[in-house]
Design an enzyme around this catalytic site. Structure first.
Site: not given
Length: 344
Positions: A178, A220
């Site tokens: 992420e 992500k």
């Protein structure tokens, strides 16, 4: 390393119409959420709130995974069933947030670096025993008009993400990588796209250097979106177009799924943007969601900490999951907002 297991879990999380509930708020973050509805933030209130979502009937149609916090992974439903076991029994894969949060990057006070690599190998082994099959590590990329982020901050965060991902795959845990380019500032969509491009390029350079099996991970990222303080906001179509253009340039097709963070967008905006991207499909990867606030805000508003409101809170959660499931197929529209789930 069991590559087949990594691939299987990654694909299952982003199976058709499914995405991820990010229920991994840290102690201070969940306290802010509870303060907003005037509920005392205790271990029991946090447990009960998560249980509301995890036991909502039908959400397994739309949730492939749930990211848990350390405390939550160790908690159980009121009947004593550990949350990881409860989720797994419904076909929802349990995951775990493993980073220790973003701190000021030394010598660069305007930027941050995520900590938590020390002892991570041992923590991952324990989390695996507790039932976690995937993990999440968030890097925070600050943005201004020109000077931030610096190349150093991008490299440092990309390197940490890759080290984390390697430790995960070593013990057959799927890493969610992420790198979040924040939408807090006044920058425009073009600046967001340029920074997101730089970040993704460096992240995949580091992942390659660390021998990460791309088929056994998920990405992500942020959507390419203007900063919240920007005077010139973008249309849903512009956000979807810019985001997909950026991702196609920098994310290998071997990655099975992209699970967007909502990043402060409203629940409806996050769903609308996801829907627009899927309407432009098919894409090289599954285009899905890993939302926290964008799934939970209506739940908190309905629940208010009152047991009498549990049914309404679960209805609100199911409806939000269902709308995002529809967005996965490009079948959502704003007209569905506020519609009873049974009528969608």
């Amino acid at each position: 390393m069991n590559i087949d297991e990594l691939k299987s879990v990654a694909r299952a999380i982003v199976a058709q119409q499914k995405g991820i509930l990010a229920a991994d708020e840290s102690g201070p973050t969940i306290k802010k959420r509870f303060d907003s509805i005037q509920v005392e933030c205790t271990e029991e209130s946090r447990r009960r709130y998560r249980e509301l979502m995890f036991t909502t009937a039908g959400v397994e149609q739309y949730l492939g995974g749930v990211i848990l916090y350390d405390e939550t992974l160790r908690q159980a439903a009121k009947d004593g069933t550990p949350f990881a076991t409860l989720l797994s029994s419904r076909g929802i894969i349990p995951g775990i947030k493993v980073d220790k949060g973003a701190k000021i990057l030394a010598m660069h006070p305007a930027e941050k670096i995520t900590e938590g690599l020390d002892g991570l190998r041992e923590r991952l082994a324990e989390y695996k025993q507790l039932g976690a099959q995937f993990a999440k590590w968030r890097a925070v990329i600050e943005v201004d008009a020109h000077a931030v982020p610096t190349p150093l901050a991008i490299r440092a965060n990309a390197h940490a993400l890759a080290r984390y991902a390697a430790l995960c795959q070593e013990v057959d845990i799927v890493p969610i990588v992420e790198p979040e380019v924040l939408m807090d500032g006044a920058h425009g969509i073009e600046r967001c796209e340029a920074v997101t491009s730089e970040v993704l390029e460096q992240v995949f350079i580091e992942l390659d250097a660390h021998c990460i099996v791309l088929e056994g991970m998920l990405l992500k990222p942020n959507m390419v979106i203007p900063g919240m303080k920007c005077a010139q906001q973008a249309s849903v179509h512009e956000v979807a177009e810019a985001t997909l253009r950026c991702l196609k340039r920098h994310v290998p097709a071997a990655v099975p799924g992209i699970v967007f963070l909502s990043g402060g967008q409203s629940a409806a905006d996050a769903t609308d943007h996801l829907n627009a991207m899927n309407m432009m499909g098919p894409q090289p990867w599954q285009v899905s969601f890993s939302y926290g606030r964008a799934l939970q805000a209506p739940v908190l508003a309905a629940w208010k900490g009152q047991e009498d409101n549990a049914d309404e809170a679960q209805k609100a959660f199911f409806a939000r999951c269902q709308l995002n499931g529809l967005a996965r197929a490009g079948k959502y529209s704003r007209a569905m907002e506020g519609t009873a789930s049974a009528g969608i």
